[in-house]
Motif scaffolding. Structure first.
Motif, PDB file in Angstrom:
ATOM      1  N   LYS A   6       4.641   3.576   2.613  1.00  0.00           N
ATOM      2  CA  LYS A   6       5.460   4.687   2.310  1.00  0.00           C
ATOM      3  C   LYS A   6       4.620   6.072   2.065  1.00  0.00           C
ATOM      4  O   LYS A   6       5.014   7.119   2.238  1.00  0.00           O
ATOM      5  N   ILE A   7       3.299   5.764   1.587  1.00  0.00           N
ATOM      6  CA  ILE A   7       2.133   6.584   1.155  1.00  0.00           C
ATOM      7  C   ILE A   7       1.697   7.124   2.782  1.00  0.00           C
ATOM      8  O   ILE A   7       1.165   8.431   2.692  1.00  0.00           O
ATOM      9  N   ASP A  12      -0.997  12.108   6.422  1.00  0.00           N
ATOM     10  CA  ASP A  12      -0.819  12.380   7.893  1.00  0.00           C
ATOM     11  C   ASP A  12      -1.083  11.266   8.775  1.00  0.00           C
ATOM     12  O   ASP A  12      -1.501  11.109   9.886  1.00  0.00           O
ATOM     13  N   ASN A  13      -0.558  10.059   8.179  1.00  0.00           N
ATOM     14  CA  ASN A  13      -0.515   8.784   8.925  1.00  0.00           C
ATOM     15  C   ASN A  13      -2.178   8.347   9.237  1.00  0.00           C
ATOM     16  O   ASN A  13      -2.259   7.715  10.288  1.00  0.00           O
ATOM     17  N   ASN A  14      -3.268   8.885   8.503  1.00  0.00           N
ATOM     18  CA  ASN A  14      -4.453   8.751   8.526  1.00  0.00           C
ATOM     19  C   ASN A  14      -5.165   7.568   7.775  1.00  0.00           C
ATOM     20  O   ASN A  14      -5.158   8.093   6.579  1.00  0.00           O
ATOM     21  N   VAL A  15      -5.312   6.849   8.374  1.00  0.00           N
ATOM     22  CA  VAL A  15      -5.601   5.535   7.496  1.00  0.00           C
ATOM     23  C   VAL A  15      -6.927   5.676   6.880  1.00  0.00           C
ATOM     24  O   VAL A  15      -7.255   5.273   5.898  1.00  0.00           O
ATOM     25  N   TYR A  21      -9.148   7.741  -0.106  1.00  0.00           N
ATOM     26  CA  TYR A  21      -8.363   7.969  -1.495  1.00  0.00           C
ATOM     27  C   TYR A  21      -8.259   6.432  -2.346  1.00  0.00           C
ATOM     28  O   TYR A  21      -8.371   6.823  -3.371  1.00  0.00           O
ATOM     29  N   ASN A  22      -8.025   5.707  -1.803  1.00  0.00           N
ATOM     30  CA  ASN A  22      -7.959   4.277  -2.251  1.00  0.00           C
ATOM     31  C   ASN A  22      -9.194   4.078  -3.064  1.00  0.00           C
ATOM     32  O   ASN A  22      -9.498   3.474  -4.174  1.00  0.00           O
ATOM     33  N   GLY A  69      -9.871  -3.258   4.208  1.00  0.00           N
ATOM     34  CA  GLY A  69      -8.814  -2.093   3.900  1.00  0.00           C
ATOM     35  C   GLY A  69      -8.179  -1.399   5.027  1.00  0.00           C
ATOM     36  O   GLY A  69      -7.073  -1.013   5.087  1.00  0.00           O
ATOM     37  N   TYR A  70      -9.253  -0.876   5.722  1.00  0.00           N
ATOM     38  CA  TYR A  70      -8.951  -0.113   6.957  1.00  0.00           C
ATOM     39  C   TYR A  70      -7.995  -0.694   7.951  1.00  0.00           C
ATOM     40  O   TYR A  70      -6.991  -0.423   8.375  1.00  0.00           O
TER      41      TYR A  70
END
Length: 159
Positions: A6-7, A12-15, A21-22, A69-70
């Protein structure tokens, strides 16, 4: 995982951005929790706080955590949260079985059955998704062929 899906459009769909941010959020939440739960005194008396070897391992753990995470973000971006959960469960189950075999532990029949059900269900899900993707690929290929056919073939071949 659903929240990640959702986020992602908000960043911008940038992992990489989502991962950044996480980690910033985790740091900002982590520091007050150290104070709230009285861990400052533990940090002051921790004997390995100045040990270079300890910090090397901590850094390595941080790098692996960042990588996990990535990769999780990438997997959710290109599949779905459900697929991510199923693959994660299958991975954990396989690791448990391998660990059990490595350490030659004896487990009950029900233990082995439950692990077989998890792995069998994961394999079945994978097969269903594989067939769906194969069918979608066939349909896309047919559609591309129709779109690229010359006009003379589509109107009966007459000139």
């Amino acid at each position: 995982m659903l929240y990640t899906k959702k986020i992602l459009p908000l960043v911008d769909n940038n992992v990489w951005r989502l991962t950044l941010y996480n980690n910033i959020n985790a740091t900002l939440l982590f520091l007050p929790l150290i104070l709230i739960f009285g861990e400052v005194s533990e940090l002051r008396t921790f004997e390995k706080i100045s040990d270079l070897n300890f910090w090397n391992y901590m850094t390595l753990g941080g790098i692996f955590g960042l990588a996990i995470g990535y990769i999780t973000g990438l997997q959710i971006q290109v599949t779905s949260p459900l697929t991510h959960n199923i693959s994660g469960t299958a991975k954990a189950c396989a690791q448990t079985i391998l660990g059990c075999m490595w350490f030659q532990e004896t487990k009950s029949f029900l233990w082995w059955t439950s692990n077989a059900v998890v792995l069998g269900g994961s394999c079945a899900y994978t097969e269903v998704k594989r067939r769906e993707m194969k069918q979608q690929h066939k349909e896309m290929t047919k559609l591309e062929q129709v779109e690229t056919e010359p006009l003379s073939k589509t109107n009966g071949g007459g000139s």
